[in-house]
Enzyme design. Structure first.
Site: not given
Length: 153
Positions: A43-45
């Site tokens: 998700g952060c990527t």
């Protein structure tokens, strides 16, 4: 919980550009501060890559973008290099700013509770006031939503 139309809490954090970043460094510009749980996770990527793709459009609107997590600068540098991220990531290993911005909180995942970063984004105007807050962010199309909101100011 921080509120819209209040002054953004001051911050001084180590940046991947090798210096310490303070909100005062962006006076006269809009600022996007997005808090994310961990470098190089799915998700952060997605979220970081989406902000990166739209960065030229944010810049044209006089806006700086910063990602903040509790990861150290070494982790941030690897993450930036791997995905060719063109904006600075800020490190809050001590959790001071995460707590000040009220994004360090109790979370639940697969039946267990733990403390962690609640994915949150703040849009701050050139005078240092919070003009929009997104909490419990869903990463799909989030960066575009932030950009569209910025365009309305």
């Amino acid at each position: 919980m921080l509120k819209v139309d209040t002054k953004a809490p001051p911050l001084n954090l180590n940046s991947t550009n090798g210096s310490t970043y303070s909100l005062k460094d962006s006076i006269g510009k809009y600022i996007v501060l997005y808090f994310y749980p961990k470098d190089d996770t799915p998700g952060c990527t997605i979220e970081t890559n989406d902000f990166n793709k739209l960065l030229p459009k944010f810049k044209r609107l006089n806006c700086n973008v910063f990602g903040i997590s509790k990861d150290d600068l070494k982790s941030h540098d690897k993450f930036r290099e791997k995905y060719k991220i063109k904006f600075d990531l800020l490190s809050d290993v001590e959790l001071n700013i995460l707590k000040k911005y009220k994004v360090w909180a109790k979370k639940k995942f697969m039946g267990r509770q733990f403390m962690g970063i609640v994915r949150t984004t703040f849009l701050i105007n050139p005078n240092g006031k919070i003009v929009k807050i997104w909490d419990n962010v869903k990463v799909k199309d989030h960066a575009k939503e932030v950009l569209d909101t910025l365009k309305s100011f």
